[in-house]
Design a protein around this motif. Sequence first.
Motif, PDB file in Angstrom:
ATOM      1  N   MET A 100     -11.610   8.580  -4.451  1.00  0.00           N
ATOM      2  CA  MET A 100     -11.228   7.439  -5.269  1.00  0.00           C
ATOM      3  C   MET A 100     -11.901   6.164  -4.785  1.00  0.00           C
ATOM      4  N   SER A 101     -11.990   5.991  -3.466  1.00  0.00           N
ATOM      5  CA  SER A 101     -12.610   4.783  -2.920  1.00  0.00           C
ATOM      6  C   SER A 101     -14.107   4.759  -3.181  1.00  0.00           C
ATOM      7  N   GLN A 102     -14.737   5.925  -3.233  1.00  0.00           N
ATOM      8  CA  GLN A 102     -16.162   5.971  -3.554  1.00  0.00           C
ATOM      9  C   GLN A 102     -16.411   5.553  -4.999  1.00  0.00           C
ATOM     10  N   LEU A 103     -15.570   6.028  -5.892  1.00  0.00           N
ATOM     11  CA  LEU A 103     -15.793   5.795  -7.320  1.00  0.00           C
ATOM     12  C   LEU A 103     -15.395   4.390  -7.755  1.00  0.00           C
ATOM     13  N   PHE A 104     -14.290   3.867  -7.226  1.00  0.00           N
ATOM     14  CA  PHE A 104     -13.722   2.613  -7.754  1.00  0.00           C
ATOM     15  C   PHE A 104     -13.339   1.600  -6.676  1.00  0.00           C
ATOM     16  N   GLY A 105     -13.611   1.907  -5.406  1.00  0.00           N
ATOM     17  CA  GLY A 105     -13.060   1.117  -4.313  1.00  0.00           C
ATOM     18  C   GLY A 105     -13.451  -0.343  -4.291  1.00  0.00           C
ATOM     19  N   ASP A 106     -14.645  -0.681  -4.775  1.00  0.00           N
ATOM     20  CA  ASP A 106     -15.077  -2.077  -4.688  1.00  0.00           C
ATOM     21  C   ASP A 106     -14.382  -2.977  -5.708  1.00  0.00           C
ATOM     22  N   ARG A 107     -13.527  -2.385  -6.552  1.00  0.00           N
ATOM     23  CA  ARG A 107     -12.752  -3.201  -7.501  1.00  0.00           C
ATOM     24  C   ARG A 107     -11.317  -2.664  -7.642  1.00  0.00           C
ATOM     25  N   ALA A 108     -10.884  -1.890  -6.651  1.00  0.00           N
ATOM     26  CA  ALA A 108      -9.565  -1.248  -6.715  1.00  0.00           C
ATOM     27  C   ALA A 108      -8.483  -2.124  -6.100  1.00  0.00           C
ATOM     28  N   ILE A 109      -7.304  -2.069  -6.712  1.00  0.00           N
ATOM     29  CA  ILE A 109      -6.102  -2.671  -6.144  1.00  0.00           C
ATOM     30  C   ILE A 109      -5.065  -1.553  -6.059  1.00  0.00           C
ATOM     31  N   ILE A 110      -4.550  -1.326  -4.860  1.00  0.00           N
ATOM     32  CA  ILE A 110      -3.747  -0.137  -4.600  1.00  0.00           C
ATOM     33  C   ILE A 110      -2.328  -0.522  -4.190  1.00  0.00           C
ATOM     34  N   ALA A 111      -1.375   0.000  -4.925  1.00  0.00           N
ATOM     35  CA  ALA A 111       0.037  -0.102  -4.556  1.00  0.00           C
ATOM     36  C   ALA A 111       0.416   1.210  -3.902  1.00  0.00           C
ATOM     37  N   ASN A 112       0.745   1.193  -2.623  1.00  0.00           N
ATOM     38  CA  ASN A 112       0.939   2.415  -1.854  1.00  0.00           C
ATOM     39  C   ASN A 112       2.396   2.572  -1.428  1.00  0.00           C
ATOM     40  N   ALA A 113       3.013   3.659  -1.870  1.00  0.00           N
ATOM     41  CA  ALA A 113       4.393   3.936  -1.476  1.00  0.00           C
ATOM     42  C   ALA A 113       4.470   4.255   0.006  1.00  0.00           C
ATOM     43  N   THR A 114       5.597   3.958   0.605  1.00  0.00           N
ATOM     44  CA  THR A 114       5.837   4.349   1.987  1.00  0.00           C
ATOM     45  C   THR A 114       5.784   5.872   2.102  1.00  0.00           C
ATOM     46  N   GLY A 115       5.174   6.341   3.168  1.00  0.00           N
ATOM     47  CA  GLY A 115       5.017   7.772   3.379  1.00  0.00           C
ATOM     48  C   GLY A 115       3.780   8.004   4.222  1.00  0.00           C
ATOM     49  N   CYS A 116       3.275   9.233   4.236  1.00  0.00           N
ATOM     50  CA  CYS A 116       2.069   9.524   5.006  1.00  0.00           C
ATOM     51  C   CYS A 116       0.936   8.563   4.654  1.00  0.00           C
ATOM     52  N   THR A 117       0.737   8.331   3.362  1.00  0.00           N
ATOM     53  CA  THR A 117      -0.380   7.483   2.922  1.00  0.00           C
ATOM     54  C   THR A 117      -0.276   6.076   3.474  1.00  0.00           C
ATOM     55  N   SER A 118       0.943   5.566   3.641  1.00  0.00           N
ATOM     56  CA  SER A 118       1.093   4.204   4.166  1.00  0.00           C
ATOM     57  C   SER A 118       0.945   4.178   5.679  1.00  0.00           C
ATOM     58  N   ILE A 119       1.226   5.305   6.354  1.00  0.00           N
ATOM     59  CA  ILE A 119       1.095   5.348   7.803  1.00  0.00           C
ATOM     60  C   ILE A 119      -0.372   5.432   8.197  1.00  0.00           C
TER      61      ILE A 119
END
Length: 455
Positions: A100-119
């Motif tokens: 995802m970061s390769q395809l859209f990362g330079d214009r991405a805004i990410i809302a990240n739920a608490t969990g593994c991804t946030s750690i």
Amino acid sequence: PGHLLTIQVAPDDCTGCGVCVDVCPAKSKEVVRHKAINMSPKEDHAERERRNFERFLSIPEFDRTRAKIDVIKGSQLLQPLFEFSGACAGCGETPYLKLMSQLFGDRAIIANATGCTSIYGGNLPTTPWATNSQGRGPAWCNSLFEDNGEFGLGIRLALDQQRDYAEYLLKQNGAALGEELVGALISGEQMSEIEIAAQRERLQLLKQRLDKLPPAAARELASVADSLVRRSVWIVGGDGWAYDIGFGGLDHVLATGRDVNVLVLDTGVYSNTGGQASKATPRGAAAKFAANGKAGRKKDLGMLAVAYGNVYVAQIALGANPNQTLQTFLEAESYRGTSLILAYSQCIAHGIDMEHGMTHQKTVVQTGLWPLYHYDPRLAHAGEHPFHLDSRKPTIPFSQLVEQEARFAMVVRANPEYASTLMAKAQKDIDDQWHYYEQMATVQRDILSNGKESN
């Protein structure tokens, strides 16, 4: 022509998971079990590879507008803006974030739920989320476990408001800024890398012309001008958030039709807090609070979203079908309404050899436990079938998977008679679900939008 490709390991950041070797398709014809990339003792190669890695970092990134990003090879020429996370070795979640970061990362805004991804995504004072040479990268923020859907939707609403206000100010000052530039900024397509690059060039030209406006007007337009470049909003979390605690908020997001992309990294348990059962846990799997094997069926979150009719929905497994995964990300992000991607993510809680996690995904898909599909509302409007099965009819019995994953096998060992009943029901779940999906693939429907999709 005129270009060479190299794959370089970061010697001090490699976790030694071995996944890259497992999935490498290039095998030697002379040496048995020898591939283009192999596991070797670190100490024997570290100093040399550090020099190679420094050299590698000096190589300019490939021009995004020239890469053919809709194929696997081309997409992997794009710079990842998610690097060196602190996730478990062989984690099944991180490859999706990297893509995802390769395809859209330079214009991405990410809302990240608490969990593994946030750690592993916010292990401050460091972070795997990175910027490119232009200083662009994902804007990332962690939300509470229970309200990540609402949090991400709020970001989308704010961005839409900023863009609407920027367009209003452009029209108010069209004579001074140039009607042609204003028209192009407002109506320019931004679906491809070339079109987005063109919009950024127009934005730079706009900023150069701001001195033609009164100071107050120039400051006001400058404060919202960047919103004229299309932002890619992602709401990211695990199955504990999406299927359980945050489902009410997620359902509200799906119902709005707004231009947000929801990525659910499905491990089938609350991985970060120790492996508790969630509604994503498949029947028969052992987990905390389901030590004897989960008695109930896995929640079909994808079909709940498909029921809305105007939500793009897909179920993917990178190791089973990388091309389907890539196409899903591109289609979901290009859809100007709400999209939901359910991504199969192997986890240490599954009780498998994580080195073979990606190839194991093929087995999971072949059993039918995780069918691959996508539902694209745009096809419905074109008179086609919006629901497509992307994997073949199951060819491996579920019992074979039971033998390969400790989360199932431990139930069989502890209580063979009860486990036999559970596993038979799990096989029935698979058969029933596949039959239902086959019927869905023949359905024609044309769902009207609710009129609130973003521009």
